[in-house]
Motif scaffolding. Structure first.
Motif, short mmCIF file in Angstrom:
data_model
loop_
_atom_site.label_atom_id
_atom_site.label_comp_id
_atom_site.label_asym_id
_atom_site.label_seq_id
_atom_site.Cartn_x
_atom_site.Cartn_y
_atom_site.Cartn_z
N LEU A 4 44.14 51.16 49.10
CA LEU A 4 45.58 51.00 48.99
C LEU A 4 46.00 49.91 49.94
O LEU A 4 45.26 49.53 50.85
CB LEU A 4 46.32 52.30 49.29
N TYR A 5 47.13 49.38 49.70
CA TYR A 5 47.57 48.25 50.50
C TYR A 5 48.87 48.58 51.19
O TYR A 5 49.86 48.89 50.56
CB TYR A 5 47.69 47.00 49.62
N LEU A 6 48.83 48.49 52.47
CA LEU A 6 49.97 48.89 53.28
C LEU A 6 50.75 47.67 53.72
O LEU A 6 50.23 46.57 53.75
CB LEU A 6 49.46 49.61 54.53
N LEU A 7 51.96 47.91 54.07
CA LEU A 7 52.78 46.82 54.61
C LEU A 7 52.41 46.53 56.05
O LEU A 7 52.40 45.41 56.51
CB LEU A 7 54.25 47.19 54.53
N LEU A 8 52.11 47.57 56.77
CA LEU A 8 51.78 47.45 58.19
C LEU A 8 50.29 47.58 58.38
O LEU A 8 49.56 47.89 57.47
CB LEU A 8 52.48 48.56 58.99
N ALA A 122 59.39 43.64 47.63
CA ALA A 122 58.75 42.49 46.96
C ALA A 122 57.31 42.29 47.42
O ALA A 122 56.46 41.84 46.64
CB ALA A 122 59.57 41.22 47.22
N HIS A 123 57.02 42.63 48.67
CA HIS A 123 55.64 42.55 49.17
C HIS A 123 54.74 43.54 48.42
O HIS A 123 53.63 43.19 48.00
CB HIS A 123 55.63 42.84 50.68
N GLU A 124 55.23 44.76 48.24
CA GLU A 124 54.41 45.76 47.52
C GLU A 124 54.25 45.35 46.06
O GLU A 124 53.17 45.54 45.48
CB GLU A 124 55.03 47.16 47.63
N VAL A 125 55.29 44.80 45.47
CA VAL A 125 55.18 44.29 44.09
C VAL A 125 54.17 43.14 44.06
O VAL A 125 53.42 42.99 43.09
CB VAL A 125 56.56 43.86 43.55
N GLY A 126 54.11 42.37 45.14
CA GLY A 126 53.10 41.31 45.26
C GLY A 126 51.69 41.89 45.13
O GLY A 126 50.82 41.31 44.47
N HIS A 127 51.46 43.05 45.75
CA HIS A 127 50.15 43.70 45.60
C HIS A 127 49.90 44.11 44.14
O HIS A 127 48.76 44.10 43.68
CB HIS A 127 50.07 44.93 46.50
N HIS A 128 50.96 44.48 43.47
CA HIS A 128 50.81 44.84 42.05
C HIS A 128 50.38 43.61 41.23
O HIS A 128 49.48 43.70 40.38
CB HIS A 128 52.13 45.41 41.52
N LEU A 158 44.66 38.77 51.70
CA LEU A 158 45.33 39.55 50.66
C LEU A 158 46.79 39.83 51.04
O LEU A 158 47.71 39.67 50.23
CB LEU A 158 44.58 40.88 50.47
N GLU A 159 46.97 40.25 52.29
CA GLU A 159 48.32 40.62 52.73
C GLU A 159 49.23 39.39 52.81
O GLU A 159 50.41 39.46 52.45
CB GLU A 159 48.25 41.32 54.08
N LEU A 160 48.68 38.28 53.29
CA LEU A 160 49.51 37.08 53.37
C LEU A 160 49.87 36.57 51.98
O LEU A 160 50.96 36.04 51.76
CB LEU A 160 48.80 35.99 54.18
N THR A 214 44.53 43.01 60.14
CA THR A 214 44.34 43.21 58.69
C THR A 214 45.49 42.61 57.88
O THR A 214 45.42 42.54 56.66
CB THR A 214 44.27 44.71 58.35
N HIS A 215 46.57 42.21 58.55
CA HIS A 215 47.74 41.73 57.82
C HIS A 215 48.20 40.33 58.21
O HIS A 215 49.04 39.75 57.55
CB HIS A 215 48.91 42.70 58.03
N GLY A 216 47.65 39.82 59.29
CA GLY A 216 48.06 38.50 59.74
C GLY A 216 49.05 38.58 60.89
O GLY A 216 49.69 39.61 61.12
ZN LIG Z 1 50.59 44.88 52.04
#
Ligand SMILES: [Zn+2]
Length: 246
Positions: A4-8, A122-128, A158-160, A214-216
């Motif tokens: 799964l991809y988290l924001l933080l 929008a970030h989470e939609v980016g993961h989609h 991935l996160e960036l 992991t997120h930049g």
């Molecule tokens: Zn994320």
């Protein structure tokens, strides 16, 4: 395996150990109203992302499902607690938005504003989008092939890229619907700044461990959001080929 991809910058491995249900707190009418307003705002932003991505992907876009929660939620990726924050689960193609996280953004992370919330969605939609493009599958394979430190580097890319895609969305939403107020982009950049790995680690433990990012960094997250917003060009978001991230 849990993907799964988290924001933080949390460790997704912690997720299955989260104890699910603290009893829900009673909400005062004011807080409840705020929650309803936030929920409505999240729905509007999601609808805006659908309009933009349907257009950019020439109707090849498959819309994600939105799940809003507070405290805890069960997903195909496991049970998420309030410490998880918003996330995207490729396994069920759902965007999970923790409404209580927006209070934390405002009060603890010093990242208030409606467009800070829009950036999160929008970030989470980016993961989609990344999932639809097969990037999620590639990450899943990589996880078994490379060292943890190397995987962290890919995770940052991935996160960036998700931040970049959030910026691309804002660019096109503005062109299509003129959605932005004067301070909106600053609110998004401020939020990106607030959740950089270096800043979160510095605040939590008084030092930073770059190989665990992991997120930049804050600067990277702002840079990629801004690049997406400025260019609006999905072709320019190949973080995986960017020399500065390799
Ligand atoms: Zn994320």
């Amino acid at each position: 395996m849990l993907v799964l991809y988290l924001l933080l910058g949390g460790n997704p491995g912690d997720m299955s150990q989260v104890v699910p249900s603290q009893p829900q707190q009673e909400l005062s009418p004011e807080v409840k109203k705020l929650g309803d307003e936030r929920a409505e705002f999240v729905r509007v932003v999601l609808a805006d992302t659908e309009d933009v991505w349907n257009k950019l992907m020439q109707n090849q876009y498959k819309e994600p499902t939105l799940v809003m929660f507070s405290q805890s939620v069960e997903s195909a990726c496991g049970i998420a607690g309030s410490a998880t924050g918003p996330f995207y689960c490729p396994g069920d193609e759902k965007v999970y938005i923790d409404l209580s996280f927006f209070e934390d953004m405002e009060n603890k992370l010093n990242a208030p504003g409606d467009f800070a919330m829009a950036y999160v969605v929008a970030h989470e939609v980016g993961h989609h989008i990344q999932n639809l493009q097969g990037t999620a599958d590639k990450m899943h394979q990589l996880r078994q092939q490379v060292s943890k430190e190397e995987y962290n580097r890919y995770s940052v890319m991935l996160e960036l890229q998700a931040d970049f895609l959030a910026g691309v969305w804002a660019h096109h939403a503005q062109r299509m619907k003129n959605i932005l107020d004067e301070n909106d982009i600053d609110e998004a950049l401020n939020a990106a700044n607030a959740i950089g790995d270096d800043r979160l680690q510095q605040e939590a433990q008084g030092r930073t461990v770059p190989e665990s990012f992991t997120h930049g960094t804050s600067a990277q997250r702002m840079y990629w959001f801004k690049k997406g917003f400025t260019t609006g060009d999905i072709q320019q978001g190949n973080t995986f080929q960017d020399p500065s991230l390799r």
